[in-house]
Design a protein around this motif. Structure first.
Motif, PDB file in Angstrom:
ATOM      1  N   VAL A 388     -34.941  37.714 -38.083  1.00 42.10           N
ATOM      2  CA  VAL A 388     -35.032  38.968 -38.888  1.00 42.10           C
ATOM      3  C   VAL A 388     -34.016  39.888 -38.715  1.00 42.10           C
ATOM      4  O   VAL A 388     -33.866  40.268 -37.215  1.00 42.10           O
ATOM      5  N   ILE A 389     -33.173  40.234 -39.399  1.00 41.98           N
ATOM      6  CA  ILE A 389     -31.837  40.848 -39.154  1.00 41.98           C
ATOM      7  C   ILE A 389     -31.991  42.213 -39.747  1.00 41.98           C
ATOM      8  O   ILE A 389     -32.429  42.425 -40.815  1.00 41.98           O
ATOM      9  N   VAL A 390     -31.703  43.074 -38.651  1.00 43.42           N
ATOM     10  CA  VAL A 390     -31.263  44.702 -39.230  1.00 43.42           C
ATOM     11  C   VAL A 390     -29.917  44.881 -39.062  1.00 43.42           C
ATOM     12  O   VAL A 390     -29.489  45.076 -37.696  1.00 43.42           O
ATOM     13  N   GLY A 391     -28.902  44.852 -40.017  1.00 44.74           N
ATOM     14  CA  GLY A 391     -27.800  44.888 -40.208  1.00 44.74           C
ATOM     15  C   GLY A 391     -27.260  46.370 -39.911  1.00 44.74           C
ATOM     16  O   GLY A 391     -27.855  47.261 -40.004  1.00 44.74           O
ATOM     17  N   ASP A 392     -25.924  46.671 -39.686  1.00 48.70           N
ATOM     18  CA  ASP A 392     -25.304  47.820 -39.792  1.00 48.70           C
ATOM     19  C   ASP A 392     -23.973  47.438 -40.488  1.00 48.70           C
ATOM     20  O   ASP A 392     -23.440  46.556 -40.176  1.00 48.70           O
TER      21      ASP A 392
END
Length: 685
Positions: A388-392
């Motif tokens: 599960v990716i929470v990018g920036d």
């Protein structure tokens, strides 16, 4: 390098300062102070000798402003003295002047100014190794930022303000990770992750307002009017109080009366807000996410995860970036290179996967280099896990599915071969969504599909001639918005996507006729898409053009049929603002279109775009694209996706992965260009 001198000033504060300056322009002391201060600014940019001269000028300005009783201007001189002494290495004197500046900012009620001074103090304390004192100062600065952010009623100002203070959040994260390095068992890395969530979980709020979305469903209009009136009234009263506090002879009676007025306004606001909450409980969660409740801390994030899932959350900083890997029972943190290095590598990787042909060696090399930067540090946590990716920043439009698996470095193996991949705006977003949808009943029917719209009167499907192509006001507005969006994207129109007809037919063959709705060609129009009948379906599929306007996200949209059978123009632009007002209680919304997963990257807000509008409309999970996907390849991918989901009973995320693997195994569609552009956002369970 963290700089704390560029905070955006609220318009009312800026106007107040201008009025005060104008009123004192006739005072010789004030004019002399201004000149000394400006001279100091010029000298402070030069060598150390000139900085000593600058100090003399600032001290002169400070003394003269003390004579005229201008505390606001005194605070600016004190800040500059603190900065200059800090540059010269005289930390004790710098601290003395910063503390004096903070005292003055508090005296005149200038919260923006307090934020700036606290940032300088935090930086100074950190440079002396006083990490705990630095942390206290930056925490207080962020608390003031959170308070100030709620005072902005103009959306552009609010977003611009939050963008201007992102350095405070980034500094706090960097400081916490330094504290974690010195004290690994104290939980500072968890606090850094929490700060990252605080800085990212707000994009939906600004987008709702920017899109002029009706987030007032079920609320008495008089309450909304009262809410807006009280915000304006409180802003005026607080501006007046600040003016009184900055007068040489403070009018104590007026100050007390104004403070009492503000207290009464706050009480009225609380009463109005209570009534609004009773009529629409979800509204406050969207507009005012509560720290510690709507924005999650580590234990709450871990409760979202199952044993087969690892959350990877990124935060890009100028000097250093960070990655946190969270599982049900662990937290690991990693230091990554600075933003520029990551963005450069991301750009090379993304350019490479957009090549339709077989993957050339230079693309594989660029991909491996990028994977080493953002995935190799956490490689040991990945095997057997859903990601599960929470990018920036730039990581928000990276196709992680096509990244080389860091555990398979000998041959290029896309990450999706071994991992199911989900994207989220923030972990907190998922928690709010789960709570909101926990008791929602399943829609009774299976699928509504919109495909192969008619965009032009020259389309061969147009058989009649227009009687009168005079446009009504609503249509003029929609077409104007569409024209502005397409011009910004350098597009002159929309070509027919013939592959979407094949795509739709292949999908429809998997669904019983009694449980589906098909809107093809002319029927793939705005009227059908906004019909209440659409909320009867668990899956809503748009196979058409869609795009994001990067400069003006509110002009983003989905393009449906633009003409009728006679070739007359009809409303066909499903704008972002309309999406927020729709009721789509769907388990899955698929945007089989171009660049629907992208949006404007506002610092501190994350990418804002169509996906968030559809989430607010009720979409539990979305499948969206990251680039201009190939028409024929998308048709093949989508048919495989639905076969895996409907015939093999797989979750959407797992079904997309299986479909991508099938295209990867087919030499004709092996290039990531054909399959990696699609990603799942939202719920994976």
């Amino acid at each position: 390098m963290f700089l704390f001198n560029s905070v955006r000033i609220n318009t009312s504060t800026e106007s107040r300062i201008e009025r005060q300056v104008a009123a004192r322009l006739q005072d010789p002391n004030y004019l002399a102070a201004q000149k000394a201060f400006k001279d100091g600014l010029l000298l402070s940019k030069l060598n150390s000798t000139s900085q000593r001269e600058a100090i003399k000028r600032y001290e002169t300005a400070l003394q003269l402003w003390q004579k005229v009783g201008d505390k606001a201007s005194q605070s600016y001189a004190a800040i500059r003295l603190g900065q200059t002494y800090s540059n010269l290495g005289e930390k004790q004197k710098a601290t003395q002047y910063y503390n004096e500046a903070l005292k003055l900012k508090r005296a005149v009620g200038d919260k923006n100014g307090q934020v700036i001074v606290l940032g300088h103090i935090a930086l100074l304390e950190r440079s002396q190794g006083n990490l705990d004192k630095s942390y206290k100062s930056i925490q207080y600065a962020i608390k003031l930022i959170e308070d100030l952010r709620r005072t902005y009623t103009n959306t552009d100002d609010q977003s611009a303000y939050f963008a201007s203070v992102q350095n405070y959040y980034k500094f706090n994260i960097d400081l916490l990770m330094e504290l974690h390095k010195k004290n690994p068992t104290r939980g500072y890395d968890a606090l850094a992750l929490y700060t990252s969530e605080r800085s990212q979980a707000r994009g939906l709020v600004e987008l709702l307002k920017q899109a002029k979305a009706d987030i007032c469903k079920g609320i008495d209009p008089s309450l909304i009017e009262a809410e807006e009136r009280l915000v304006s009234k409180r802003d005026d009263a607080e501006t007046l109080l600040s003016q009184y506090l900055n007068q040489p002879q403070q009018p104590l009676e007026l100050i007390a009366a104004t403070q009492k007025e503000i207290t009464n306004i706050i009480k009225e606001q609380e009463e109005v807000n209570a009534k609004i909450r009773a009529q629409n409980p979800d509204r406050e969660k969207v507009l005012k996410p509560k720290l510690g409740r709507d924005i999650l801390q580590l234990p709450q994030i871990q409760k979202l995860l199952d044993k087969d899932t690892v959350l990877l959350e990124y935060s890009l900083g100028e000097e250093r970036s960070y990655l946190w890997a969270v599982t049900q029972n662990s937290l690991s943190s990693y230091v990554l290179p600075g933003r520029q290095q990551i963005e450069t590598a991301a750009s090379k990787f993304r350019s490479g996967v957009l090549i339709p042909d077989s993957i050339p060696p230079e693309v594989i090399q660029a991909s491996n280099e990028f994977s080493k930067i953002i995935l190799a540090p956490v490689a040991d946590k990945l095997p057997g896990k859903r990601l599960v990716i929470v990018g920036d920043g730039a990581l928000q439009d990276v196709p992680f599915a096509a990244l080389p698996d860091p555990n398979q470095i000998r041959n290029y193996q896309p990450l999706m071969l071994n991992h199911e991949i989900i994207n989220l705006p923030s972990a907190s977003t998922l928690a709010i969504q789960r709570q909101k949808l926990a008791t929602r009943p399943l829609a009774p029917k299976a699928l509504a599909i919109f495909a192969d719209p008619v965009y032009s009167p020259t389309d061969e499907r147009v058989t009649g001639k227009p009687d009168n192509n005079q446009l009504g006001p609503e249509l003029v507005l929609q077409n104007s918005d569409l024209e502005k969006s397409t011009k910004s994207l350098k597009r002159s129109g929309f070509d027919r996507l013939q592959g979407t007809f094949t795509e739709a037919q292949g999908i429809l063959n998997l669904i019983p006729a009694s449980s589906r709705m098909q809107a093809m060609g002319f029927d793939a129009n705005y009227t059908w898409a906004t019909s209440s009948e659409v909320n009867q379906f668990r899956i809503i599929h748009f196979a058409t053009h869609g795009f994001v306007n990067y400069e003006n996200p509110e002009l983003s949209g989905i393009v449906l049929s633009l003409v009728d059978k006679k070739g007359e123009s009809i409303p066909g632009y499903l704008r972002l603002g309309y999406l927020f007002n729709l009721d789509y209680p769907a388990e899955l919304i698929v945007l089989s279109a171009c660049e629907t997963g992208l949006g404007k990257d506002v610092s501190g807000e994350g990418l804002v775009g169509l996906t968030r509008g559809l989430m607010y409309a009720g979409g539990k999970r979305l499948v969206v694209s990251l680039w201009n996907v190939n028409d024929q390849g998308t048709s093949v991918l989508m048919q495989e996706f639905y076969k895996e989901m409907l015939q093999q009973n797989k979750t959407p995320a797992n079904a997309l992965r299986a479909a991508q693997k099938k295209l990867w195994e087919n030499p004709e569609w092996r290039s990531p260009y054909y399959w990696a552009g699609f990603t799942v956002q939202g719920e994976w369970q």
